[in-house]
Design an enzyme around this catalytic site. Sequence first.
Site, PDB file in Angstrom:
ATOM      1  N   GLY A 632       0.834  -1.194   0.000  1.00  0.00           N
ATOM      2  CA  GLY A 632       0.000   0.000   0.000  1.00  0.00           C
ATOM      3  C   GLY A 632       0.865   1.238   0.000  1.00  0.00           C
ATOM      4  O   GLY A 632       2.069   1.168   0.283  1.00  0.00           O
ATOM      5  N   GLY A 635      -0.057   9.288   1.152  1.00  0.00           N
ATOM      6  CA  GLY A 635       0.684  10.528   1.354  1.00  0.00           C
ATOM      7  C   GLY A 635       1.750  10.389   2.424  1.00  0.00           C
ATOM      8  O   GLY A 635       2.805  11.001   2.356  1.00  0.00           O
ATOM      9  N   GLY A 637       3.563   7.717   3.094  1.00  0.00           N
ATOM     10  CA  GLY A 637       4.667   6.851   2.746  1.00  0.00           C
ATOM     11  C   GLY A 637       4.126   5.524   2.239  1.00  0.00           C
ATOM     12  O   GLY A 637       3.065   5.480   1.631  1.00  0.00           O
ATOM     13  N   LYS A 638       4.855   4.450   2.538  1.00  0.00           N
ATOM     14  CA  LYS A 638       4.450   3.168   1.985  1.00  0.00           C
ATOM     15  C   LYS A 638       4.245   2.118   3.067  1.00  0.00           C
ATOM     16  O   LYS A 638       4.816   2.220   4.140  1.00  0.00           O
ATOM     17  CB  LYS A 638       5.510   2.673   1.004  1.00  0.00           C
ATOM     18  N   VAL A 639       3.468   1.093   2.731  1.00  0.00           N
ATOM     19  CA  VAL A 639       3.255  -0.007   3.663  1.00  0.00           C
ATOM     20  C   VAL A 639       3.793  -1.286   3.027  1.00  0.00           C
ATOM     21  O   VAL A 639       3.527  -1.554   1.854  1.00  0.00           O
ATOM     22  CB  VAL A 639       1.757  -0.191   3.978  1.00  0.00           C
ATOM     23  N   LYS A 653       4.664   0.102   8.226  1.00  0.00           N
ATOM     24  CA  LYS A 653       4.288   1.393   7.652  1.00  0.00           C
ATOM     25  C   LYS A 653       5.452   2.357   7.808  1.00  0.00           C
ATOM     26  O   LYS A 653       5.787   2.765   8.914  1.00  0.00           O
ATOM     27  CB  LYS A 653       3.047   1.906   8.376  1.00  0.00           C
ATOM     28  N   ASP A 750     -10.108  10.034  10.861  1.00  0.00           N
ATOM     29  CA  ASP A 750      -9.985   9.690   9.440  1.00  0.00           C
ATOM     30  C   ASP A 750     -10.674   8.355   9.169  1.00  0.00           C
ATOM     31  O   ASP A 750     -10.109   7.465   8.559  1.00  0.00           O
ATOM     32  CB  ASP A 750      -8.512   9.665   9.021  1.00  0.00           C
TER      33      ASP A 750
END
Length: 948
Positions: A632, A635, A637-639, A653, A750
């Site tokens: 994944g 905004g 970063g990446k997982v 994460k 969120d």
Amino acid sequence: MDHSIHACLLLVILQITSIAAVTNTVDVSALNALKHAWQNTPTNWVGSDPCGDGWVGINCSDSRVISITLSSIGLNGQLSGDIQYFSELQTLDLSYNKDLTGSIPPAIGNLTKLANLTLIGCSFSGQIPDTIGSLQELTFLALNSNSFSGKIPSSIGNLSKLYWLDLADNKLTGPIPVSNGSTPGLDMLVKTVHFHFGMNQLSGTIPPQLFSSNMVLIHSLFDSNQLTGSIPSTLGLVKTLKAIRFDRNLLSGTVPSNLNNLTNLSVLHLSNNHLTGPMPNLTGMNVLSYVDLSNNSFDATDVPSWISTSGSLTTLVMEDTQIQGAIPPALFSNPQLQTLRLKNSRLNGTLNITDFSVQLQLIDLQNNSIQNFVESGVYHNELILLGNPVCEGTGATASYCKSGQSMSSYSTSSVNCVPVPCPSGQSTSPNCKCSYPLMGTLFFISPSFSDLGNSSYYEALEGSLMKSFGTLQLPVDSVSLSKLNWDSNDYLEIWLEVFPSADDRFNQSVIIGISSVLSYQFIEPPPHFGPHHYLPYCSDSSVNSMSSVSLGIIIGAAIGGFLVLLVLTSAGFYAYRQRRRADRVINQNNPFASWDRSQSRGRIPQLKGVRWFSFEELKKCTGGFSEDSEIGAGGFGKVYRGTVASGQQVAIKRAQQGSMQGSGHEFKTEIEMLSRVHHKNLVCLVGFCFEQGEQILVYEYIPNGTLMGNLSGKSGILLDWMRRLQVAVGSARGLAYLHELADPPVIHRDVKSTNILLDERLNAKVSDFGLSKLMNDNGKSYVTTQVKGTLGYMDPEYFMTHQLTEKSDVYSFGIVMLELITARKPIERGTYIVRVVRVAMDKTRDLYGLHELIDPVILSGKTLEGFEKFVDLAMNCVQELAANRPTMSEVVKEIESIMELAGLNPNAESTSTSGTYEGPSKGTLYRPYSNEFCDYSGDYLPSIVQPH
Ligand SMILES: *[C@@H]1O[C@H](CO)[C@@H](O)[C@H](O)[C@H]1NC(C)=O
Ligand SMILES: *[C@@H]1O[C@H](CO)[C@@H](O)[C@H](O)[C@H]1NC(C)=O
Ligand SMILES: *[C@@H]1O[C@H](CO)[C@@H](O)[C@H](O)[C@H]1NC(C)=O
Ligand SMILES: *[C@@H]1O[C@H](CO)[C@@H](O)[C@H](O)[C@H]1NC(C)=O
Ligand SMILES: *[C@@H]1O[C@H](CO)[C@@H](O)[C@H](O)[C@H]1NC(C)=O
């Protein structure tokens, strides 16, 4: 042409009875036709004499309409064929009206006097009509940032006067048309100076015929398409070229050697293709400033000599290439050099930075093979050597072995005045005046520099903007530039705010004037900025979600739809501005110093069950954060997915450099908070890593992905009505726990379908507390914060007041419930789910008459027991006033009673044990909560019983 006949026709068709006093009657009728077809036309569009009465946006000459300019006023509707009746029209500009949809009618070809056709940033779609080639007088054609599809009409080649051609940022497919016998093509556009075709899906090869020595092109921009084949050598014939962008395509073959004939060329982007052969030799290109050759398959080579001798180079990007050997020290002394990015290559030897350009801001040499660094002690700007041998062992603590240092970036500051606090929703101008600014983003597509901190550039840009507004006598107090940023397309994005001088907000004609300045490139920025695109800030979702009550209040105060938008957006961005000013301070201390790593085999004593991971361990278990292990991105970063030493599968994460919360203290607070919340419907934190400038959170791995992913049907798991009720009750319980049982209570902030994950048995788990806010124990029932969250899910009351309560989560959860019913995104094709459902709902009918909206997947099943109650609950959650919404625990109770109606036991485990589900865990023994750190069977949730 016989105008009277057409006028009669119109009179009959449209039943227009008013007869114009001064304005030509055909034009009056046609304008009335447009007025009927559109919503939000200017309020002074009344009466029967548009020219005489000075209708906003209409310009006339000799009682004929010659210009229609209605940019940024919130027009809603389609462009009808009636446009053809304006036979004297020279300018048609409908830019920046997000709600203008449909296709361009072919009848537009009748506007034989049209010189400007400007439809930037609307939602037009369909093919660009062939008849556009009949507009013989056209000089300015800008259809960028719409959704046009199909091929580029070859008839555009007939537009012999065309100066500006911008079709960028659409969905255009097919080849670049060139002339062939009687068929025209773009090669015929020998007066055109701008070719802007970036961000489409154009395919096929670049025809050699496209370029010739007759052309006067300055900008040839084809970035982010799917072009194949090689770059034709005819490109080298267009001597006028200053900027070439062919990056982000599928180009192969060698770069033509005559490219260095282009001695006016300043910007060259060829990155992210499959180019082969020798690295281009750019010797003799005396004004070349910005070069990006990254990520191609050029032959291995030493650092080319032209780089060291070019006098004009500001920016050199050659990442992921095969350049090797030592870096010649002369490279750094290029007098204009600002940025040098050479990461992921094979550079080695000793790095020696003694003589360097005073403008040099960034040297990024990550992941090379540099063994030594001779620190002369004079270069103090950013240098990154992470991933080089020099950073192994004892060197690892040096500052250049860390990444994530911060670079300075310009933002307009207040001069000679003290910023005052403004009423909610307004912003302070650089002259310290409170008002509602016009806001949007400028995208510079081919700047020839890269320094974001050099105030002389940006002050000059402010000056040019003010000068252009002044020339048109627009009442502008000041402009503010901020949030400078290189986006993923290598466009320089600048957030622009334009402040009014006369009143506290701009009127419609001024907004139109300002928009024109920005669309027609009237600003003459310092030449190195190059052309730009502009898009106004648009928050259609928030506007839409402000239905009834709050919208009514704002409309009372505002003049039109666009101003509503201004009010809302200034509210959102005021907070951002405030934070930006404070953001500069970077804390280098380690906030975790008090947590002794050596204790308890890496577990942090203060945090129950949360482990400290070393960066090395996480790197290893993700194959060096390889793309294969990526699951994944966002905004932040990446997982990544990985298996840690204990054998447990985890989701890792990793915060992107630059997206971090700033100080490690916030990171620490987040970890402490996460370690305190434990519930079976919340994703569990396993551990974290804070070293080498990294901020990484390690969560339990949830195999079935996001709810959004499952609703879209991509996962292959069938979410029937029963399962949807299970998902709803699970996520509601997770949120109710956060609000009512966690200590201190937590507001998620969120909640959305991408933050609800489904485990092996389709139990819902709420994730991503990145934005969460702890409720303070100060007696207040809300916290005042900067507005964060996701458009489409955001509580309108929170957006307006900045006062965050649990009810904001309830609102977002209501949106998720509507997604569960409809499987559509909250905002789709410009419509907002709440409004769509509200409008379609008919309580007298079966399933409230929502058959068309209901996800066919659940409709095809058996009866939807409790459906109406579910809809009622969802609509209650999205009530305008927070006070009218239920609490999360009330939501849980209500869903439980719906489940009982549907014949489900709300306290039973998920239904997915029933044989229909064949997920990834099939065949393996399911070990619930097998990891020792995420064990809910103990203190927290006594009621859970899992079969082994
Ligand atoms: C527009 O063009 C079509 C055919 O090209 C023609 O039949 C029609 O009369 C034209 N309309 C006007 C208003 O000139
Ligand atoms: C095109 O539009 C611009 C901006 O409004 C204007 O300055 C220019 O004169 C127009 N061109 C013609 C030929 O009308
Ligand atoms: C352009 O480049 C080619 C190949 O490098 C060269 O033969 C030719 O002379 C150059 N033309 C001009 C006008 O410089
Ligand atoms: C690059 O071109 C220049 C002049 O065109 C030439 O002198 C130089 O030898 C070339 N360099 C390489 C590595 O081919
Ligand atoms: C640097 O790399 C080059 C080319 O791969 C190699 O020939 C050279 O020996 C290396 N130098 C050092 C100091 O390792």
